[in-house]
Design a protein around this motif. Sequence first.
Motif: not given
Length: 62
Positions: A3-10, A40-42, A48-60
Amino acid sequence: MQIFKFYIMVLNKIQVFTKTFLNNEKPKADRKPKLTDEEIASIFILSFITGMPVMKIVKTHI
């Protein structure tokens, strides 16, 4: 870690888009924000792509 790799790419794609097509001149604030608009947009796109909650992505991953 994937997920972090996708985040950096986006994030990179959004930053290139904003530098190329949008005028990035904003009034300067007294302090720098913790997250930029592109970050924030990323996060929201990745959520949206992964279906994970936003705060879970931010915290992890960020």
